[in-house]
Design a protein around this motif. Sequence first.
Motif, PDB file in Angstrom:
ATOM      1  N   SER A 209     111.692 -15.115  10.087  1.00 17.17           N
ATOM      2  CA  SER A 209     110.916 -13.623  10.564  1.00 17.17           C
ATOM      3  C   SER A 209     110.347 -13.087   9.872  1.00 17.17           C
ATOM      4  CB  SER A 209     112.524 -12.000  10.764  1.00 17.17           C
ATOM      5  OG  SER A 209     112.087 -11.076  11.543  1.00 17.17           O
ATOM      6  N   GLN A 210     109.164 -12.156  10.746  1.00 16.64           N
ATOM      7  CA  GLN A 210     107.779 -11.956  10.041  1.00 16.64           C
ATOM      8  C   GLN A 210     107.445 -11.980   8.758  1.00 16.64           C
ATOM      9  OE1 GLN A 210     107.957  -9.767  13.580  1.00 16.64           O
ATOM     10  NE2 GLN A 210     105.787 -10.075  14.123  1.00 16.64           N
ATOM     11  N   ARG A 211     108.412 -11.325   8.106  1.00 17.86           N
ATOM     12  CA  ARG A 211     108.126 -10.591   6.061  1.00 17.86           C
ATOM     13  C   ARG A 211     108.600 -11.349   5.825  1.00 17.86           C
ATOM     14  NH1 ARG A 211     110.971  -8.420   2.626  1.00 17.86           N
ATOM     15  NH2 ARG A 211     109.911  -7.210   0.724  1.00 17.86           N
ATOM     16  N   PHE A 212     107.475 -12.521   5.116  1.00 15.39           N
ATOM     17  CA  PHE A 212     108.022 -13.374   5.025  1.00 15.39           C
ATOM     18  C   PHE A 212     108.882 -13.221   2.918  1.00 15.39           C
ATOM     19  CE2 PHE A 212     107.291 -17.236   1.977  1.00 15.39           C
ATOM     20  CZ  PHE A 212     108.103 -18.272   2.506  1.00 15.39           C
ATOM     21  N   ASP A 213     109.753 -13.336   2.401  1.00 11.72           N
ATOM     22  CA  ASP A 213     110.529 -13.139   1.108  1.00 11.72           C
ATOM     23  C   ASP A 213     111.092 -14.239   0.497  1.00 11.72           C
ATOM     24  OD1 ASP A 213     111.969 -12.530  -1.208  1.00 11.72           O
ATOM     25  OD2 ASP A 213     112.283 -10.693  -0.077  1.00 11.72           O
TER      26      ASP A 213
ATOM     27  N   LYS B  64     114.000 -14.314  -0.905  1.00  9.04           N
ATOM     28  CA  LYS B  64     115.495 -13.817   0.058  1.00  9.04           C
ATOM     29  C   LYS B  64     116.039 -15.190   0.406  1.00  9.04           C
ATOM     30  CE  LYS B  64     116.898 -10.833   3.843  1.00  9.04           C
ATOM     31  NZ  LYS B  64     116.847  -9.819   5.255  1.00  9.04           N
TER      32      LYS B  64
ATOM     33  N   TRP C 176     106.425 -16.960  10.046  1.00 13.91           N
ATOM     34  CA  TRP C 176     105.445 -16.420  10.405  1.00 13.91           C
ATOM     35  C   TRP C 176     104.547 -16.722   9.256  1.00 13.91           C
ATOM     36  CZ3 TRP C 176     104.104 -13.288  14.956  1.00 13.91           C
ATOM     37  CH2 TRP C 176     105.462 -12.841  15.962  1.00 13.91           C
ATOM     38  N   GLU C 177     104.985 -17.168   8.216  1.00 17.91           N
ATOM     39  CA  GLU C 177     103.921 -16.838   6.745  1.00 17.91           C
ATOM     40  C   GLU C 177     102.912 -18.091   7.514  1.00 17.91           C
ATOM     41  OE1 GLU C 177     101.832 -16.264   4.161  1.00 17.91           O
ATOM     42  OE2 GLU C 177     103.503 -15.288   4.354  1.00 17.91           O
TER      43      GLU C 177
END
Length: 344
Positions: free
Chosen positions: A49-53, A56, A99-100
């Motif tokens: 997803s959009q928030r790259f972690d 995680k 997304w990153e």
Amino acid sequence: MASLLEAMSEKIVILPIHGIGGISKTTFARLIYNDPKFNCYSQVWVHVSQRFDSNKIYKSIILQLSGKEGLANECKMIHSRLKKLLCGKKILIVLDDLWEDNQFLLLELKDMLYHDDSNITILVTTRSELIAERICTNLQPHKILPLTNNMCWDLIKQRSGFKDRNDKEQLMGIGWEIAKKCGGVALAALSLGFTLRPMNFHEWMKVKDSDIWNEPVSKDLFLPNHVLASLMLSYSYMSPCLKPCFTYCATFPKGHNIVKDDLIYQWIALDFVKPTKLLSNMELCERYIVQLLGLSFFQQPVSPKTSEAYYKQATFFTMHDLVHDLAISLLGNNILDQSKQEAN
């Protein structure tokens, strides 16, 4: 598959799959993931997803490979455990919806998933051609092209039960015009096809000529406006009772595996479901689930890789990112409307 099999002698193979939102990148990756040629592989599916972690992502891989939650939160311990789990194995990893585009973060990700003593195959789905080019190794990125108008029309006919209708000749031209508005996106055609199923000639005309097609729905560079417009149209024709049940699903994170029974009990507890003389709460909820699946607003996810009996017995659904975006926008509007009423 031919390209992947040819490259599998390498220690790590990354195949990026890119294309606009709703074009079926995840479905394409799932076909490879479920191919019998990968039966002997340890398999991992991560929704990025959009928030790259990165931590995680690594923790999700650790959980799926070991069947146990990683207790460590320190980067060094996470990295050490991941390297041990990758050692000496054949592994297929799907990184869905990346997304990153930071080159250094992508290089770090590739380095972390590399191991000298393993054969690791990674599928990456992304809307961005730039990201696909930056993450790839020895394989060229694979672009998913839009469907033709004929293909979209075929999907609409299948979902709308077109061949069994008595008014086929009247609807043919209208249906073709609607198919052209889908922009070659399967999700749009499937959703609209199901919406059109119970409708008569005049209602098909209303869908074709709706003002929603002309509204500026999205500013996303990778997403044509007509895709969300088609989903908005399908939502607008939902029954009033189903609408709050759907928008409530925006409260789940993107990519979340929604447990069917838990969702039903939450709908009932929140008083979204009103029993009738003929149908109980549970029976109505089952019908709502069937409708959301028919609209492709719910989809069957990749089965969670876990040994827990609960997850093996439960039924899961997930929402496409575009459907989740729609639910978020609708829920936001509802919150605003409620705030205005309270203020007045």
